[in-house]
Design an enzyme around this catalytic site. Structure first.
Site, PDB file in Angstrom:
ATOM      1  CB  CYS A   9      -0.911   0.003   1.220  1.00 21.55           C
ATOM      2  SG  CYS A   9      -1.800  -1.536   1.471  1.00 21.55           S
ATOM      3  NE  ARG A  47       4.334   1.695  -1.249  1.00 21.88           N
ATOM      4  CZ  ARG A  47       5.319   1.693  -0.354  1.00 21.88           C
ATOM      5  NH1 ARG A  47       6.470   2.247  -0.658  1.00 21.88           N
ATOM      6  NH2 ARG A  47       5.164   1.135   0.828  1.00 21.88           N
ATOM      7  CD1 TRP A  51      -1.829  -6.816  -2.034  1.00 18.82           C
ATOM      8  CD2 TRP A  51      -1.145  -5.846  -3.916  1.00 18.82           C
ATOM      9  NE1 TRP A  51      -1.545  -7.808  -2.919  1.00 18.82           N
ATOM     10  CE2 TRP A  51      -1.120  -7.246  -4.086  1.00 18.82           C
ATOM     11  CE3 TRP A  51      -0.743  -5.030  -4.967  1.00 18.82           C
ATOM     12  CZ2 TRP A  51      -0.722  -7.841  -5.277  1.00 18.82           C
ATOM     13  CZ3 TRP A  51      -0.346  -5.627  -6.147  1.00 18.82           C
ATOM     14  CH2 TRP A  51      -0.334  -7.010  -6.297  1.00 18.82           C
ATOM     15  CG  ASN A  81       0.839   1.746   3.940  1.00 26.02           C
ATOM     16  OD1 ASN A  81      -0.278   1.780   3.443  1.00 26.02           O
ATOM     17  ND2 ASN A  81       1.875   2.394   3.430  1.00 26.02           N
ATOM     18  N   GLY A  82       0.218  -1.684   6.897  1.00 25.67           N
ATOM     19  CA  GLY A  82       0.670  -2.580   7.948  1.00 25.67           C
ATOM     20  C   GLY A  82      -0.426  -3.504   8.436  1.00 25.67           C
ATOM     21  CD  GLU A 136      20.872 -16.167   3.740  1.00 23.81           C
ATOM     22  OE1 GLU A 136      20.677 -14.958   3.508  1.00 23.81           O
ATOM     23  OE2 GLU A 136      21.280 -16.968   2.870  1.00 23.81           O
ATOM     24  CE  LYS A 182      22.026 -12.320   2.736  1.00 26.77           C
ATOM     25  NZ  LYS A 182      22.321 -13.406   1.794  1.00 26.77           N
ATOM     26  CD  GLU A 230      25.738 -12.809  -0.159  1.00 24.90           C
ATOM     27  OE1 GLU A 230      25.743 -13.073  -1.373  1.00 24.90           O
ATOM     28  OE2 GLU A 230      24.722 -12.919   0.544  1.00 24.90           O
ATOM     29  CG  HIS A 250      30.126 -36.607  12.948  1.00 22.30           C
ATOM     30  ND1 HIS A 250      30.384 -37.840  13.501  1.00 22.30           N
ATOM     31  CD2 HIS A 250      28.906 -36.234  13.420  1.00 22.30           C
ATOM     32  CE1 HIS A 250      29.362 -38.217  14.249  1.00 22.30           C
ATOM     33  NE2 HIS A 250      28.452 -37.259  14.224  1.00 22.30           N
ATOM     34  CE  LYS A 307      18.714  -8.276  -5.287  1.00 20.90           C
ATOM     35  NZ  LYS A 307      18.969  -8.607  -3.889  1.00 20.90           N
TER      36      LYS A 307
END
Length: 607
Positions: A2, A27, A74, A98-99, A479, A483, A486, A502, A602
């Site tokens: 929104c 948006r 939305w 919004n939210g 992950e 991060k 990279e 192990h 990207k």
């Protein structure tokens, strides 16, 4: 996704607000509306569909007034119909929002008990009626505003106008962004700087918990505790406003902090808070007939798939596998029509993932895409798309797209479990309530940033780091390591905590930071036991756990970060945030190019 815009001026504002809404079309939205104050009275026009429909309403019945608010919606709570379009009204108040208001059901029940009638299915209408009730009780706009915002749980950006308050607008922000634009004898508010670019280049951004009274001469801003505060004004170049960093140093930092809003948008689409159930887009995939699930992805999206596999098997009892897209076609895995193939990609253009998708289609599988770009190649090719609603992600290292992918996978797992008659309605309701709590909890997690920044400076001098976790925290360990390496170029590896002994525990010495991810789940004690094995060998452990977990197991750690208490189901979405902050601040400390790390792009559109 929104959008909000509001204007206080000495000239008529309806056309200006409409132009601002057009700049927010990117948006995404499915209804729109404008409300103004004229002659001390509120006037409103709303329409389902695109802005052309609202333009028709405004032409048929123009709006006067020099104060107004507008919104592109939305659909989240309730379908995309005019009755659910913003602004929403009570007797003296019009509001845009919004939210997600998490406690709106309780608030609504109390308001209805007072005889208040609701005309929409939205959580936003609660704000209007609550403010009106507080205004009647206190007979003071400032006191009514403070009482209203204090009563709200969840994430929000709010703007409201009040009958009789001709030259004022009240705004608030918690988790969803809100910018204040300063003009000459006029003021503007908007969801982002891009919406305000035609009007002013002097912008201030509210902090979480802030609320303000805006007039034509400025904004009186208050922190959550009611104390007056000043937020720095910055000059935003109009040409770059579309990709404005706001008051963040890097896009990655901004995108990390956008995650409360992203989770709010995602679960606004997939979770029905009124009926406490999951709603997926209409499609012709019969989930009841699915016998196996294959998830295919690359990089960060692959780790999201690993979490998704855990959820799918736990809540559906259907076997699930996860494949790296670049390997999938060459593995000659058995494929059959009762298998659903899910392709996870931020861009929807990843070459390896597209090739795997075509391979599955040739073999007659039903296909699903979890993507962030609605018109992407993957979205066009699959049988059904689950959008992730993360919005544009500029930083190369994926942050908000990852949590949005997790959100979509969580919703899918619940829906599949119900279709398979494995998950009962009561358990679905419980899980949906948990999903809707993630925007609020993510705000609490982000409050740990100062502690994490100090810790990251220590890690930035290390040559290597290890991340360990169990169950859904094992993909988080992978992950977190990705991060860190990279964007900071520090070598890092993620391990299932029980596997460390192990072989890989040989890497542990006094120079090796070991990040332990241990939420309150069934495997907490086992994870702590693995951490103690590291500590016994001189490793410097950093524990991410709940406050209770830190109290129980934090002694002897190099550092601990206390997370909010949360159910294990939603922990992957929330524990991702501090790992992102850790990598970000380590990279800043090292002086690397955070948003565009070396050798990376990207979207990887070559195989």
């Amino acid at each position: 996704m929104c959008g909000i815009i509001g204007i206080i001026s000495d000239k008529l504002v309806a056309d200006l607000i409409f132009d601002g809404l057009k700049r927010l079309e990117y948006r995404g939205y499915d209804s729109a509306g404008i409300a103004t104050l004229a002659g001390g009275q509120l006037h409103r026009r709303r329409a389902e569909g695109k802005l052309d429909a609202l333009a028709y309403e405004l032409k048929a019945a123009p709006l006067s007034g020099c104060v107004g608010i507008g919104h592109t919606r939305w659909a989240t709570h309730g379908p995309a119909i005019e009755a659910n379009a913003h602004p929403h009204r009570s007797e003296k108040v019009a509001v845009v929002h919004n939210g997600i208001i998490e406690n709106y059901r309780d608030l609504k029940q109390h308001l209805m008990a007072d005889g208040i009638e609701f005309t929409s299915d939205t959580d936003t209408e609660v704000i209007a009626h609550l403010f009106s009730r507080n205004l009647r009780a206190k007979d003071d706009v400032m006191a009514a505003a403070a009482a209203t915002f204090t009563a709200l749980d969840g994430t929000y950006a709010i703007a409201l106008i009040v009958e009789g308050l001709e030259n004022r607008m009240i705004i608030a922000r918690n988790g969803s962004p809100l910018a204040v634009g300063y003009g000459s004898g006029e003021m503007f508010i908007g969801s982002d700087a891009f919406a305000l670019a035609p009007f002013t280049n002097r912008i201030a951004y509210l902090d979480d918990g802030d609320w303000a009274v805006v007039s034509d001469t400025g904004a009186e801003i208050f922190a959550a505790d009611g104390s007056g505060v000043t937020r720095e004004q910055v000059v935003v170049d109009a040409a770059s406003a579309m990709v404005d960093k706001g008051n963040y140093r890097h896009f990655m930092s901004k995108e990390i902090h956008e995650q409360p809003e992203v989770l709010s948008r995602t679960f606004g689409q997939y979770a029905d808070p009124e009926n406490r159930c999951v709603t997926l887009p209409e499609n012709d995939v019969d989930l009841a007939s699915v016998k196996r699930v294959i998830l295919v992805a690359c990089g960060t999206a692959y780790f999201a798939g690993l979490v998704g596999k855990n959820w799918i098997e736990r809540y559906t009892s259907i076997p699930a596998s996860v494949d790296i897209a670049s390997e999938f076609r060459y593995s000659e895995a058995p494929l059959d029509p009762e298998c659903l193939a899910i392709f996870v990609s931020q861009s929807g253009e990843t070459a390896d993932t597209l090739a795997a998708l075509n391979h599955c289609k040739v073999n007659g599988l039903k296909t699903m895409g979890i993507v962030n770009v609605p018109d992407s190649s993957i979205s066009r090719e699959v049988d059904v798309t689950l959008p992730t609603y993360a919005g544009p992600e500029i930083g190369v290292a994926s942050t908000k797209a990852f949590t949005a992918q997790l959100g979509a996978l969580a919703a899918f797992a619940i829906s599949l479990g119900r279709a398979q008659q494995i998950l009962c309605a009561d358990e679905e309701a419980r899980l949906v309530d948990l999903l809707l709590s993630t925007p609020r909890l993510s705000n609490l997690v982000l409050n740990c940033e100062v502690e994490i920044e100090g810790l990251a400076k220590q890690i930035s001098t290390a040559s290597s780091a290890l991340f360990i976790g169990r169950a859904t925290m094992y993909p988080l360990a992978l992950e977190g390591a990705l991060k860190l390496k990279e964007i900071s170029y520090i070598h890092a590896e993620g391990f299932a905590a029980g596997e460390l002994k192990h072989g890989s525990i040989a890497l542990v010495d006094e120079n090796m930071p070991v990040i332990v991810i241990a939420p309150d789940d069934a495997l907490f004690e086992k994870t702590v036991s693995n951490m103690q094995e590291v500590m016994a060998r001189g490793g410097n452990t950093i524990l991410f756990a709940s406050q209770n977990g830190v109290a129980a197991a934090g002694e002897g750690c190099m550092a601990t970060i206390a997370m909010p208490e949360m159910d294990a189901f939603i922990a992957p979405m929330l524990y991702a945030l501090p790992l992102q902050l850790l990598a970000y601040h380590a990279a800043v400390a090292k002086g690397t190019d955070v948003d565009q790390p070396r050798n990376l792009a990207k979207s990887v559109t070559v195989e």
